[in-house]
Design an enzyme around this catalytic site. Structure first.
Site, mmCIF file in Angstrom:
data_model
loop_
_atom_site.group_PDB
_atom_site.id
_atom_site.type_symbol
_atom_site.label_atom_id
_atom_site.label_comp_id
_atom_site.label_asym_id
_atom_site.label_seq_id
_atom_site.Cartn_x
_atom_site.Cartn_y
_atom_site.Cartn_z
ATOM 1 N N LEU A 56 11.419 -20.133 -4.846
ATOM 2 C CA LEU A 56 10.446 -19.217 -4.234
ATOM 3 C C LEU A 56 9.149 -19.325 -5.019
ATOM 4 C CD1 LEU A 56 9.818 -16.663 -2.362
ATOM 5 C CD2 LEU A 56 10.399 -15.302 -4.364
ATOM 6 N N ASP A 110 0.831 -1.203 0.000
ATOM 7 C CA ASP A 110 0.000 0.000 0.000
ATOM 8 C C ASP A 110 0.871 1.262 0.000
ATOM 9 O OD1 ASP A 110 -2.311 1.463 0.023
ATOM 10 O OD2 ASP A 110 -2.809 1.050 2.112
ATOM 11 N N HIS A 159 2.704 3.513 -8.923
ATOM 12 C CA HIS A 159 2.590 2.071 -9.183
ATOM 13 C C HIS A 159 3.836 1.558 -9.910
ATOM 14 C CE1 HIS A 159 -1.332 2.073 -7.540
ATOM 15 N NE2 HIS A 159 -1.925 2.694 -8.538
HETATM 16 C C1 FPP Z 1 -1.814 0.288 -3.298
HETATM 17 O O1 FPP Z 1 -1.387 1.597 -3.308
HETATM 18 C C2 FPP Z 1 -1.302 -0.440 -4.427
HETATM 19 C C3 FPP Z 1 -2.040 -1.066 -5.385
HETATM 20 C C4 FPP Z 1 -3.500 -1.118 -5.365
HETATM 21 C C5 FPP Z 1 -1.408 -1.734 -6.525
HETATM 22 C C6 FPP Z 1 -0.150 -2.439 -6.194
HETATM 23 C C7 FPP Z 1 0.614 -2.646 -7.429
HETATM 24 C C8 FPP Z 1 1.946 -2.621 -7.533
HETATM 25 C C9 FPP Z 1 2.897 -2.420 -6.432
HETATM 26 C C10 FPP Z 1 2.544 -2.847 -8.844
HETATM 27 C C11 FPP Z 1 2.891 -4.269 -9.064
HETATM 28 C C12 FPP Z 1 1.787 -4.835 -9.785
HETATM 29 C C13 FPP Z 1 1.721 -6.021 -10.395
HETATM 30 C C14 FPP Z 1 0.553 -6.240 -11.240
HETATM 31 C C15 FPP Z 1 2.698 -7.111 -10.289
HETATM 32 P P1 FPP Z 1 -2.487 2.724 -3.409
HETATM 33 O O2 FPP Z 1 -2.660 3.066 -4.834
HETATM 34 O O3 FPP Z 1 -3.723 2.270 -2.719
HETATM 35 O O4 FPP Z 1 -1.796 3.873 -2.635
HETATM 36 P P2 FPP Z 1 -2.519 4.980 -1.760
HETATM 37 O O5 FPP Z 1 -3.278 4.268 -0.691
HETATM 38 O O6 FPP Z 1 -1.390 5.779 -1.241
HETATM 39 O O7 FPP Z 1 -3.405 5.756 -2.699
#
Ligand code: FPP
Length: 240
Positions: free
Chosen positions: A135, A24, A41
């Site tokens: 893994l 997150d 992201h």
């Molecule tokens: C949460 O941060 C993150 C996500 C919903 C997406 C996670 C994805 C990645 C780390 C990229 C890797 C992806 C794949 C497909 C392998 P948020 O957007 O909720 O952050 P915020 O809460 O600060 O808005």
């Protein structure tokens, strides 16, 4: 035979076999830099490479990452599209290296609803890496914990499983994580104190570790810190 691993400074004796991560804070990481959310992201994806590498280094056997939840469809269309593209790019760009490093890729969640070409790429990646044993990387994509349980119940009924045959072991077998041990440690970055529909059955006895660090900044040393904290915990599983 136990693999002879070089001693990693600071690595505790007791390393969790299965670590699950709620990645997150990408959006907040981007906002703090005046960047669009997708840049967060992308930085999060770069960090994922570091964490996969560190997981291999630390001898973690199963790593489960929450990449896209069933609730994430409610995000703006361009962000949803961006996350789909990222999954596709990760497969295109990283698969060879992951395979070469003995990583077995699995998907947990529903493939239905995802672009058919992307579904096919996911299936091929799973097939290619299915015999790798260093893994296991479970990618939770279009995943929801309640949906997973509903799906398991449906499958059991469809298979004609009798009510008195249903026990915890049976439910475990019908979940997406069918042959994975339960997570020992669930990490959530960026400070929220919620499980957010992630591994709600499997995580019943998992240790939780929450850090204020945003996911793109949660690096190898932060993971090591989480493992050190885990090693200090006294896991009692309801006993005294
Ligand atoms: C949460 O941060 C993150 C996500 C919903 C997406 C996670 C994805 C990645 C780390 C990229 C890797 C992806 C794949 C497909 C392998 P948020 O957007 O909720 O952050 P915020 O809460 O600060 O808005």
């Amino acid at each position: 035979m136990a693999e002879a691993r070089e001693k990693v400074p600071g690595l505790p004796e007791r390393v969790p076999a299965h670590v699950a991560i709620i990645m997150d804070g990408n959006g907040r990481w981007a906002r703090a830099r005046g960047l669009p959310r997708l840049a967060g992201h992308r930085a999060g994806t770069e960090n994922l490479r570091r964490i996969i590498r560190a997981s291999v280094e630390f001898g973690i056997r199963y790593l489960t990452i929450y990449a896209f939840s069933t609730e994430n469809w409610g995000r703006p269309a361009d962000e949803v599209r961006g996350l789909m593209n990222i999954l596709e790019e990760v497969i295109d760009r990283e698969l060879k290296e992951l395979h070469g490093n003995g990583v077995q890729l699995r998907h947990i969640g529903r493939l239905e609803g995802i672009d058919p070409l992307l579904q096919e790429k996911v299936r091929q990646a799973i097939e290619l890496t299915k015999d790798n044993a260093r893994l296991t990387l479970n990618v939770a994509f279009n995943y929801g914990g309640r949906e997973e349980i509903v799906n398991a119940v449906r499958q059991m009924i469809a298979d004609g499983v009798a009510p008195d045959q249903v026990d915890e072991e049976t439910v475990h077998r019908y979940l997406y994580t069918t042959d994975c041990p339960d997570p020992d440690l669930i990490i959530r970055t960026s400070g929220e104190l919620r499980v957010s529909n992630f591994l709600i059955w499997q995580g019943a006895y998992a240790e939780l570790y929450v850090t204020p660090t945003y996911w793109p900044d949660f690096d190898r040393d932060e993971l090591l810190k989480a493992l050190q904290e885990y090693a200090r915990r006294d896991r009692r599983f309801g006993r005294v």
